[in-house]
Design a protein around this motif. Structure first.
Motif, short mmCIF file in Angstrom:
data_model
loop_
_atom_site.label_atom_id
_atom_site.label_comp_id
_atom_site.label_asym_id
_atom_site.label_seq_id
_atom_site.Cartn_x
_atom_site.Cartn_y
_atom_site.Cartn_z
N SER A 1 0.84 -1.22 0.00
CA SER A 1 0.00 0.00 0.00
C SER A 1 0.86 1.25 0.00
O SER A 1 0.87 2.01 0.97
CB SER A 1 -0.88 0.01 1.25
OG SER A 1 -1.63 -1.15 1.38
N PRO A 2 1.60 1.51 -1.08
CA PRO A 2 2.49 2.66 -1.09
C PRO A 2 1.74 3.98 -1.19
O PRO A 2 0.55 4.01 -1.45
CB PRO A 2 3.33 2.43 -2.35
CG PRO A 2 2.43 1.65 -3.26
CD PRO A 2 1.61 0.77 -2.35
N THR B 1 -0.22 -3.28 4.15
CA THR B 1 -1.43 -3.51 4.92
C THR B 1 -1.52 -5.00 5.23
O THR B 1 -1.27 -5.82 4.35
CB THR B 1 -2.67 -3.07 4.10
OG1 THR B 1 -2.58 -1.66 3.88
CG2 THR B 1 -3.96 -3.41 4.80
N TYR B 2 -1.83 -5.34 6.49
CA TYR B 2 -2.02 -6.74 6.86
C TYR B 2 -3.53 -7.03 6.89
O TYR B 2 -4.26 -6.34 7.60
CB TYR B 2 -1.43 -7.02 8.24
CG TYR B 2 0.08 -6.87 8.33
CD1 TYR B 2 0.66 -5.76 8.96
CD2 TYR B 2 0.92 -7.83 7.80
CE1 TYR B 2 2.04 -5.63 9.05
CE2 TYR B 2 2.31 -7.71 7.89
CZ TYR B 2 2.86 -6.61 8.51
OH TYR B 2 4.24 -6.47 8.58
N VAL B 3 -3.96 -8.04 6.11
CA VAL B 3 -5.37 -8.43 6.09
C VAL B 3 -5.49 -9.80 6.74
O VAL B 3 -4.89 -10.76 6.28
CB VAL B 3 -5.93 -8.48 4.65
CG1 VAL B 3 -7.41 -8.83 4.67
CG2 VAL B 3 -5.69 -7.16 3.93
N THR C 1 -2.85 5.22 5.68
CA THR C 1 -3.51 5.40 4.38
C THR C 1 -4.77 6.19 4.66
O THR C 1 -4.85 7.39 4.38
CB THR C 1 -3.84 4.02 3.75
OG1 THR C 1 -4.60 3.25 4.70
CG2 THR C 1 -2.59 3.26 3.36
N LEU C 2 -5.75 5.49 5.24
CA LEU C 2 -6.97 6.16 5.70
C LEU C 2 -6.78 6.68 7.12
O LEU C 2 -5.99 6.12 7.89
CB LEU C 2 -8.13 5.16 5.69
CG LEU C 2 -8.61 4.67 4.33
CD1 LEU C 2 -9.35 3.35 4.47
CD2 LEU C 2 -9.49 5.72 3.68
N ALA D 1 -7.70 0.12 -3.26
CA ALA D 1 -7.54 -1.34 -3.09
C ALA D 1 -8.06 -1.78 -1.72
O ALA D 1 -8.69 -2.83 -1.59
CB ALA D 1 -6.07 -1.71 -3.25
N ILE D 2 -7.84 -0.97 -0.70
CA ILE D 2 -8.35 -1.28 0.64
C ILE D 2 -9.88 -1.18 0.67
O ILE D 2 -10.56 -2.05 1.22
CB ILE D 2 -7.71 -0.33 1.68
CG1 ILE D 2 -6.23 -0.63 1.86
CG2 ILE D 2 -8.46 -0.38 3.02
CD1 ILE D 2 -5.44 0.44 2.59
#
Ligand code: FE2
Length: 305
Positions: free
Chosen positions: A160-161, A169-171, A181-182, A208-209
């Motif tokens: 997530s650049p 990001t870890y999902v 990011t957010l 993407a998130i």
């Protein structure tokens, strides 16, 4: 008059929502507005610690361990076993507790593999050509799309650049740790102006998130409250962000957001710990080797930022 909870080490539990879903605890660090996380598999009580802070007083450069002790207490109180020490990026606002937590728990440290690019960039900015070796200083460097396990739960790594060159990001099931990011829906989004940052990339990472399932619990990296809110918040679903995120709710145009983001970033001061933090974080959360007088010293570029 009530005191602001933004000054307190607030802890909040977000329980597992069922099979494949982790228990998540958020632990607020008030000096840097950071949220540290414990992500645990309810079945095996195995856990990962995410983005834990090593406390630094930027006035006298004295370190302390309140935050990591608070996190380790929570681990003990919940009968958890630490399996991973994870960071989402080499933070610019706080110093990572990773190396200390590795010593205390024996668990491996990990980060995204694009940290090599960040290390090269900052090696030039500090004129420290040989100081940073992420392959030496972290146990695992995850590639985009790579998966690993916390007990019986699978974790997927998303690149997530935008905030940095190599943020990840870890999902894990219905939980995603989205770092910088957010921000919370009533705040908006993170900045993209640090060296290597890029607003266009950040927009794409955020999209993407927000393409994750609508009930995904998104856990952000920072919160400073708002004019109307003096209690730290850090959790909202994809659906809540898409419906109401001040900066990127559905219908927002990419070019409009990029323009606004760059204009806003141009008004923001650098975090007061950035020049100390990066040179320690890119060493895996370790201080530079002590000099002959047995003291460690940090290197500060002058008239450069
Ligand atoms: Fe950050």
């Amino acid at each position: 008059m009530s005191t602001s909870k933004l000054k307190e080490r607030v802890v909040r539990h977000s329980p597992s929502t069922g099979a494949g879903s982790p228990d998540v605890w958020g632990i607020y660090e008030p000096d840097t507005g950071s949220i540290q996380y414990v992500c645990a598999d309810p079945a095996t009580r195995q856990a990962a610690l995410i983005d834990v802070v090593w406390n630094l007083d930027p006035k006298n450069y004295r370190f302390s361990t309140e935050s990591m002790e608070q996190v380790l207490d929570l681990v003990r109180q919940n009968g958890l076993t630490v399996r991973w020490i994870l960071d989402t990026h080499p933070h610019a606002d706080h110093v990572m507790a990773s190396a200390h937590l590795k010593e205390r728990t024996g668990a491996p440290t990990a980060l995204g593999d694009k940290v090599h690019d960040i290390a090269r960039l900052w090696a030039k900015l500090y004129n420290l050509p040989d100081a940073f070796d992420p392959a030496r200083d972290f146990d695992r460097l995850f590639a985009a799309g790579e998966t690993f396990r916390i007990g019986e739960l699978e974790v997927r790594v998303m690149l997530s650049p935008g905030h940095t060159l190599g943020s990840i990001t870890y999902v894990c099931g219905d939980a995603a740790f989205t770092h910088d990011t957010l921000m919370q829906p009533d705040v908006g989004t993170s900045r993209a102006d640090f060296p290597g940052g890029d607003a266009g990339q950040l927009w794409d990472s955020i999209q993407a998130i927000l393409a994750l399932p609508r009930d995904t619990r998104l856990f952000v990296g920072h919160d400073y409250g708002t004019d109307d809110r003096d209690e730290p918040q850090w959790e909202a679903t994809v659906a809540q962000h898409r419906a109401g995120n001040r900066h990127v709710k559905d219908g927002t145009r990419r070019e409009d957001w990029i323009k606004k983001r760059n204009e806003r970033d141009a008004t923001l001061p650098l975090p007061d710990r950035i020049l100390a933090a990066l040179q320690i974080n890119l060493r895996g959360g370790r201080l530079p080797a002590p000099e002959a007088d047995r003291h460690s010293y940090l290197k500060i570029p002058v008239n450069r930022f």
